[in-house]
Scaffold this motif. Sequence first.
Motif, PDB file in Angstrom:
ATOM      1  N   ILE A   1      38.718  62.045  50.161  1.00  0.00           N
ATOM      2  CA  ILE A   1      38.867  60.757  49.482  1.00  0.00           C
ATOM      3  C   ILE A   1      40.303  60.266  49.643  1.00  0.00           C
ATOM      4  CG2 ILE A   1      38.771  59.567  47.254  1.00  0.00           C
ATOM      5  CD1 ILE A   1      36.636  61.623  46.416  1.00  0.00           C
ATOM      6  N   GLU A   2      40.462  58.993  49.981  1.00  0.00           N
ATOM      7  CA  GLU A   2      41.792  58.400  50.146  1.00  0.00           C
ATOM      8  C   GLU A   2      42.185  57.660  48.873  1.00  0.00           C
ATOM      9  OE1 GLU A   2      44.145  54.982  52.795  1.00  0.00           O
ATOM     10  OE2 GLU A   2      42.143  55.673  53.419  1.00  0.00           O
ATOM     11  N   PHE A   3      43.335  58.011  48.328  1.00  0.00           N
ATOM     12  CA  PHE A   3      43.853  57.344  47.137  1.00  0.00           C
ATOM     13  C   PHE A   3      44.962  56.377  47.544  1.00  0.00           C
ATOM     14  CE2 PHE A   3      42.738  61.603  45.145  1.00  0.00           C
ATOM     15  CZ  PHE A   3      41.548  61.147  44.608  1.00  0.00           C
ATOM     16  N   ARG A   4      44.844  55.126  47.109  1.00  0.00           N
ATOM     17  CA  ARG A   4      45.908  54.142  47.335  1.00  0.00           C
ATOM     18  C   ARG A   4      46.368  53.608  45.978  1.00  0.00           C
ATOM     19  NH1 ARG A   4      43.440  50.203  52.091  1.00  0.00           N
ATOM     20  NH2 ARG A   4      42.829  51.849  53.584  1.00  0.00           N
ATOM     21  N   THR A   5      47.602  53.901  45.612  1.00  0.00           N
ATOM     22  CA  THR A   5      48.154  53.426  44.339  1.00  0.00           C
ATOM     23  C   THR A   5      49.054  52.218  44.577  1.00  0.00           C
ATOM     24  OG1 THR A   5      49.965  55.009  44.553  1.00  0.00           O
ATOM     25  CG2 THR A   5      48.050  55.711  43.286  1.00  0.00           C
ATOM     26  N   ASN A   6      49.471  51.596  43.469  1.00  0.00           N
ATOM     27  CA  ASN A   6      50.316  50.384  43.521  1.00  0.00           C
ATOM     28  C   ASN A   6      49.673  49.277  44.353  1.00  0.00           C
ATOM     29  OD1 ASN A   6      52.647  51.362  41.983  1.00  0.00           O
ATOM     30  ND2 ASN A   6      52.972  52.757  43.716  1.00  0.00           N
ATOM     31  N   VAL A   7      48.351  49.217  44.312  1.00  0.00           N
ATOM     32  CA  VAL A   7      47.608  48.183  45.029  1.00  0.00           C
ATOM     33  C   VAL A   7      46.880  47.317  44.002  1.00  0.00           C
ATOM     34  CG1 VAL A   7      45.823  47.656  46.718  1.00  0.00           C
ATOM     35  CG2 VAL A   7      47.305  49.641  47.058  1.00  0.00           C
ATOM     36  N   ASN A   8      47.348  46.115  43.819  1.00  0.00           N
ATOM     37  CA  ASN A   8      46.714  45.178  42.895  1.00  0.00           C
ATOM     38  C   ASN A   8      45.671  44.385  43.680  1.00  0.00           C
ATOM     39  OD1 ASN A   8      45.987  43.427  40.878  1.00  0.00           O
ATOM     40  ND2 ASN A   8      48.066  42.756  40.403  1.00  0.00           N
ATOM     41  N   VAL A   9      44.420  44.835  43.595  1.00  0.00           N
ATOM     42  CA  VAL A   9      43.351  44.187  44.359  1.00  0.00           C
ATOM     43  C   VAL A   9      43.132  42.782  43.811  1.00  0.00           C
ATOM     44  CG1 VAL A   9      40.979  44.366  45.171  1.00  0.00           C
ATOM     45  CG2 VAL A   9      42.312  46.446  44.746  1.00  0.00           C
ATOM     46  N   GLY A  10      43.113  41.828  44.697  1.00  0.00           N
ATOM     47  CA  GLY A  10      43.068  40.427  44.316  1.00  0.00           C
ATOM     48  C   GLY A  10      44.388  39.749  44.576  1.00  0.00           C
ATOM     49  N   VAL A  11      45.463  40.578  44.641  1.00  0.00           N
ATOM     50  CA  VAL A  11      46.800  40.071  44.958  1.00  0.00           C
ATOM     51  C   VAL A  11      47.281  40.682  46.269  1.00  0.00           C
ATOM     52  CG1 VAL A  11      49.200  39.897  44.197  1.00  0.00           C
ATOM     53  CG2 VAL A  11      47.353  39.731  42.522  1.00  0.00           C
ATOM     54  N   ASP A  12      47.407  42.013  46.275  1.00  0.00           N
ATOM     55  CA  ASP A  12      47.846  42.700  47.491  1.00  0.00           C
ATOM     56  C   ASP A  12      46.742  42.721  48.551  1.00  0.00           C
ATOM     57  OD1 ASP A  12      50.313  43.334  46.241  1.00  0.00           O
ATOM     58  OD2 ASP A  12      49.339  45.002  45.214  1.00  0.00           O
ATOM     59  N   ILE A  13      45.514  42.863  48.104  1.00  0.00           N
ATOM     60  CA  ILE A  13      44.350  42.748  48.985  1.00  0.00           C
ATOM     61  C   ILE A  13      43.468  41.644  48.410  1.00  0.00           C
ATOM     62  CG2 ILE A  13      42.307  43.893  49.921  1.00  0.00           C
ATOM     63  CD1 ILE A  13      43.712  46.538  49.679  1.00  0.00           C
ATOM     64  N   LYS A  14      43.269  40.583  49.152  1.00  0.00           N
ATOM     65  CA  LYS A  14      42.477  39.457  48.664  1.00  0.00           C
ATOM     66  C   LYS A  14      40.991  39.812  48.647  1.00  0.00           C
ATOM     67  CE  LYS A  14      46.037  36.740  48.274  1.00  0.00           C
ATOM     68  NZ  LYS A  14      46.525  36.329  46.940  1.00  0.00           N
ATOM     69  N   ALA A  15      40.251  39.055  47.861  1.00  0.00           N
ATOM     70  CA  ALA A  15      38.821  39.313  47.705  1.00  0.00           C
ATOM     71  C   ALA A  15      38.076  39.270  49.034  1.00  0.00           C
ATOM     72  CB  ALA A  15      38.223  38.303  46.725  1.00  0.00           C
ATOM     73  N   ASP A  16      38.377  38.281  49.872  1.00  0.00           N
ATOM     74  CA  ASP A  16      37.667  38.179  51.146  1.00  0.00           C
ATOM     75  C   ASP A  16      38.038  39.321  52.089  1.00  0.00           C
ATOM     76  OD1 ASP A  16      40.228  37.278  51.490  1.00  0.00           O
ATOM     77  OD2 ASP A  16      39.700  35.531  52.703  1.00  0.00           O
ATOM     78  N   GLU A  17      39.299  39.801  52.014  1.00  0.00           N
ATOM     79  CA  GLU A  17      39.698  40.955  52.813  1.00  0.00           C
ATOM     80  C   GLU A  17      38.923  42.195  52.395  1.00  0.00           C
ATOM     81  OE1 GLU A  17      44.115  41.312  53.672  1.00  0.00           O
ATOM     82  OE2 GLU A  17      44.148  39.948  51.949  1.00  0.00           O
ATOM     83  N   LEU A  18      38.753  42.354  51.117  1.00  0.00           N
ATOM     84  CA  LEU A  18      38.023  43.503  50.574  1.00  0.00           C
ATOM     85  C   LEU A  18      36.593  43.527  51.102  1.00  0.00           C
ATOM     86  CD1 LEU A  18      38.651  45.772  48.416  1.00  0.00           C
ATOM     87  CD2 LEU A  18      37.443  44.320  46.780  1.00  0.00           C
ATOM     88  N   LEU A  19      35.929  42.379  51.058  1.00  0.00           N
ATOM     89  CA  LEU A  19      34.535  42.297  51.498  1.00  0.00           C
ATOM     90  C   LEU A  19      34.408  42.462  53.007  1.00  0.00           C
ATOM     91  CD1 LEU A  19      33.321  39.352  49.222  1.00  0.00           C
ATOM     92  CD2 LEU A  19      32.848  41.788  48.937  1.00  0.00           C
TER      93      LEU A  19
END
Length: 502
Positions: free
Chosen positions: A208-226
Amino acid sequence: MGKPTGFLEFERELPKKRSVDERLHDYREIETAPTDSNSKQQAARCMDCGIPFCHNGCPLGNIIPEFNDAVYDENWALAYEILSSTNNFPEFTGRICPAPCEASCVLGINKPAVAIEYIEKAIIEKAFELNLVKAKIPKTRTGKKVAVVGSGPAGLAASNQLNQAGHTVVLLERADKIGGLVRYGIPDFKLEKGVIDRRLAVMQEEGIEFRTNVNVGVDIKADELLNEFDAVVLTMGSTVPRDVKIQGRHLKGVHFAMEFLSQQNKRVAGINPEFDHRGAPYVNGQIIAKDKHVVVIGGGDTGSDCVGTSGRHGAASVTQIELMPIPPKDRDSSTPWPNWPMMLRTSTSHEEGCDRHWSINTKEFVGDENGHLKELKIVDLDWQKDPETGRMQMKEVEGSERNIPCQLAFLAAGFLHPQQEGLLNDLELEFDERGNIKTNGYQSTSNEKIFAAGDCRRGQSLVVWAISEGREAARSVDEFLMGRSFLEAKAVSMFNPAFAHA
């Protein structure tokens, strides 16, 4: 059944607690470590009922009589195998779960219930001691990539299950460390954070990969996530606290409980408490209770944690007030066995020193000329049942209004729903009438690639429910990605391994 007469011979006995004088000077866990002999004796009290209601009381469906029997036989490997088959993190539930399984224990009808929570803790601690907790690395991968957003118990459980199913899992957390409220909400005197870290080491070894200090929606946008992931599991919890909108709310010294608790957890961990767990500076600086009169508004577990932390700071006094009437001291007829009993509970923090009051409403925060909180205006309440609706209604007791000294007030009245601004709105999710993510089962009603589990879906709840939600959401994700569940595939693989994808 380990010992047929065990429940007649032995009394319920929980681990010894360190003395109040000792534990108020540190943040180490209050309970002493379980011993093999006491664990065996407590397991002997299990009656191996024909219909074990404890299974139903536990949201995880833990196979309790069987692991009790294994503990009595001192077969720790079998006990761990049974327990871990349904519970990903017994080291959490064995410490901070209110144990609904014990409330539905058949022995509890006329005797103290079996100490199930204590036995769970004994099993997992012995398993780590004997090096039974080993990384289980999936033999094959499905080629599917899943993002889990939020690293509390629900996110950790979902990640664990999905990884074991052979999917590539990336767990995203906006704080600086993995763990969610278990990391930054639960005080160390209830759960030391090394307990989390040793589990994370196993999960990382499993892939499992853990990524901290990542504010999803800011650092990774919603469309990038999908676009990057085949499925997304939202497990960010219920994070919007219930506020008290009364005069003086702006005064310095009025804080949400979680701000106080997370600060202290950072201090214990040796992390700069000038910033919150998301890296933002605290508006009012560090919150220190030393030599101050503290009032905790809210009678639940979070309020109790504020009580224990304030005592360790050296507060001049600690008072906890609750809007609702005082619960009955024993199980009431309105919540008969095997239901969860609504009754008065005294935590270890309360034992350390606290004035507790019920049927109290907060009217106003009173400040001094410098804008600092100095008093709390409160009033007694009289609760009466409405003859037409049957609902309880409160009425202020005339002449009971008064001011009490208070330089620190902690709002511990629970949480409303997840933060909707940002990621959830960007994903165009639907919300239910309480503001939680609306799902069909665990799958979002607005996007089939998005799933939700834990408090952001069901509302504020228990750690054991969070783990259960994470496991069930993972099953739904696996069905979505592969056309059937991992559990079904594993069953088929017992007869023909070619049909299993992990």
